[in-house]
Structure formats: C-alpha cells, structure tokens
Design an enzyme around this catalytic site. Structure first.
Site, PDB file in Angstrom:
ATOM      1  N   GLY A  47      45.243  35.596  36.644  1.00  0.00           N
ATOM      2  CA  GLY A  47      44.011  36.723  36.515  1.00  0.00           C
ATOM      3  C   GLY A  47      44.712  37.864  36.098  1.00  0.00           C
ATOM      4  O   GLY A  47      46.208  38.107  36.473  1.00  0.00           O
ATOM      5  N   GLN A  52      45.701  47.066  36.110  1.00  0.00           N
ATOM      6  CA  GLN A  52      47.106  46.518  36.475  1.00  0.00           C
ATOM      7  C   GLN A  52      48.098  46.997  35.174  1.00  0.00           C
ATOM      8  O   GLN A  52      49.276  46.685  35.093  1.00  0.00           O
ATOM      9  CB  GLN A  52      47.098  45.126  36.609  1.00  0.00           C
ATOM     10  N   CYS A  99      49.608  38.852  43.740  1.00  0.00           N
ATOM     11  CA  CYS A  99      49.229  39.907  42.943  1.00  0.00           C
ATOM     12  C   CYS A  99      50.498  40.178  41.982  1.00  0.00           C
ATOM     13  O   CYS A  99      51.446  40.308  42.747  1.00  0.00           O
ATOM     14  CB  CYS A  99      48.740  40.958  43.698  1.00  0.00           C
ATOM     15  N   LEU A 100      50.211  40.134  40.815  1.00  0.00           N
ATOM     16  CA  LEU A 100      51.341  40.530  39.967  1.00  0.00           C
ATOM     17  C   LEU A 100      51.691  42.079  40.043  1.00  0.00           C
ATOM     18  O   LEU A 100      52.967  42.543  39.803  1.00  0.00           O
ATOM     19  CB  LEU A 100      50.767  40.431  38.427  1.00  0.00           C
ATOM     20  N   HIS A 141      39.322  39.025  43.905  1.00  0.00           N
ATOM     21  CA  HIS A 141      40.531  39.822  43.745  1.00  0.00           C
ATOM     22  C   HIS A 141      40.794  40.782  42.723  1.00  0.00           C
ATOM     23  O   HIS A 141      40.958  41.716  42.716  1.00  0.00           O
ATOM     24  CB  HIS A 141      41.718  38.543  43.773  1.00  0.00           C
ATOM     25  N   GLU A 142      40.196  40.124  41.515  1.00  0.00           N
ATOM     26  CA  GLU A 142      40.334  40.912  40.222  1.00  0.00           C
ATOM     27  C   GLU A 142      39.365  42.093  40.142  1.00  0.00           C
ATOM     28  O   GLU A 142      39.608  43.029  39.810  1.00  0.00           O
ATOM     29  CB  GLU A 142      40.191  39.991  38.979  1.00  0.00           C
ATOM     30  N   HIS A 145      40.358  45.121  42.083  1.00  0.00           N
ATOM     31  CA  HIS A 145      41.289  45.929  41.271  1.00  0.00           C
ATOM     32  C   HIS A 145      40.644  47.233  40.607  1.00  0.00           C
ATOM     33  O   HIS A 145      41.267  48.413  40.340  1.00  0.00           O
ATOM     34  CB  HIS A 145      42.041  45.199  40.270  1.00  0.00           C
TER      35      HIS A 145
END
Ligand code: NI
Length: 184
Positions: A47, A52, A99-100, A141-142, A145
């Site tokens: 994702g 991000q 998370c990235l 989660h996405e 953001h």
C-alpha cells in the site's frame, strides 16, 4: 515512470490532512499513480498513500496478497481517491503493522474488523466495497495517511513497537505474525 522518494516519519506532510482530488481523470493524476505503483512495487509494499510521496492529495493504492486474504481471494491493486470509510459493527482486531515511512519498525495496532469503504477510481468510477481482516486493515492504514495519522498514534500499547529484524530473531515472530508485517 519514476520511483519517488518516500517521506519518513517526521516529515510534516505526513502529519497533515490531504486535499481532495478535484479531477480524478486529470492526466497528471495518471502519471502520479504510475509513479506510485512503481515506488510501491520497488519497496515491496502492499500500500502507498500520496502524502508518503510528498503529495498532499487524497489518493491511496493498496493490494491484498491472496495469502493474506481471509477467504484466499486477494484484491488486485486498487487506486482510490477521496475515500470514505465507515466501521461495520464494533469489533476490532489487533495485529502487527509496518509502514514504508517508518522503515524497519512494527507495532500492534487495533483496527475495525469490518468496514465499508468507497472512493473514486482514476477512470472516474465510484467504487464501494465491504472489507474484513487484512483488507480492512490495509485500507484503514492507507486512509489514515490522508488524515495525517501514522500507526504509532493508533497503538494502545507503544511497548509493542519493535524492530522487525529483532522480532525475527526471536521465537515468537513466526507465531504472532510480526516477522511478516508488510510495510504500507
Ligand atoms: Ni504507511
């Protein structure tokens, strides 16, 4: 297509509310989506949200690998703009997330078990789905953001925040899923 730089925790754009996409069919959006897809794939993520990659827009991509789907049916890469989520029922599950934007770390995060979500696709269609389990988790989660939230701020117990490598070295990792928390 280009691989984009990923904002890391501490970058102010990750703490900001993102703006709605005005025209989902704008060719500039297609170009951004293509770059985000390449960025997600090269980072082995499942994702990615526009903030991000330092774009303050309400745009997310995600996928559900078939091995993570409760019913064995994965979800192909989905691009969603201006998404809305509503919990269906009041059940929550806690599981490890990565998370990235917080590379190398993982922590246990409570999420709604069942949700309904909707949003616009790049061809201007509205999609509306119900999701459970990992699918529901990755969408929550996405979308977080887009509201300027990172998963540590959702954790009930910050004590479970850990380095993935450290957990993998320990016996509990294979049984509690910490070692295979995808970064999203
Ligand atoms: Ni993330």
């Amino acid at each position: 297509m280009a691989r984009l730089d990923i904002a890391l925790m501490g970058h102010p754009i990750l703490a900001r509310q993102a703006e709605p996409v005005q025209d989902p069919c704008d060719p500039a959006i297609d170009a951004l989506v293509a770059d985000m897809l390449e960025t997600m794939a090269s980072a082995n993520g499942v994702g990615l949200a526009a903030p991000q990659v330092k774009r303050g827009l309400q745009l997310v991509l995600f996928m559900v690998p078939s091995e993570r789907a409760a019913d064995g049916n994965g979800v192909p890469v989905t691009v969603l703009m201006n998404p809305e989520i509503e919990p269906l029922g009041d059940e929550m599950d806690e599981a490890y997330e990565g998370c990235l934007s917080i590379p190398g770390l993982t922590g246990r995060v409570p999420r709604w078990r069942h949700i309904g979500y909707r949003g616009l696709t790049p061809d201007g269609r509205q999609i509306e789905r119900e999701a459970s389990g990992f699918h529901a988790r990755v969408v929550q989660h996405e979308c977080d953001h887009l509201w300027g939230r990172l998963y540590p701020s959702r954790m009930r117990d910050i004590g479970s925040l850990a380095f993935v490598d450290e957990l993998r070295r320990r016996m509990e990792a294979p049984t509690d899923g910490a070692g295979d928390a995808e970064e999203v």
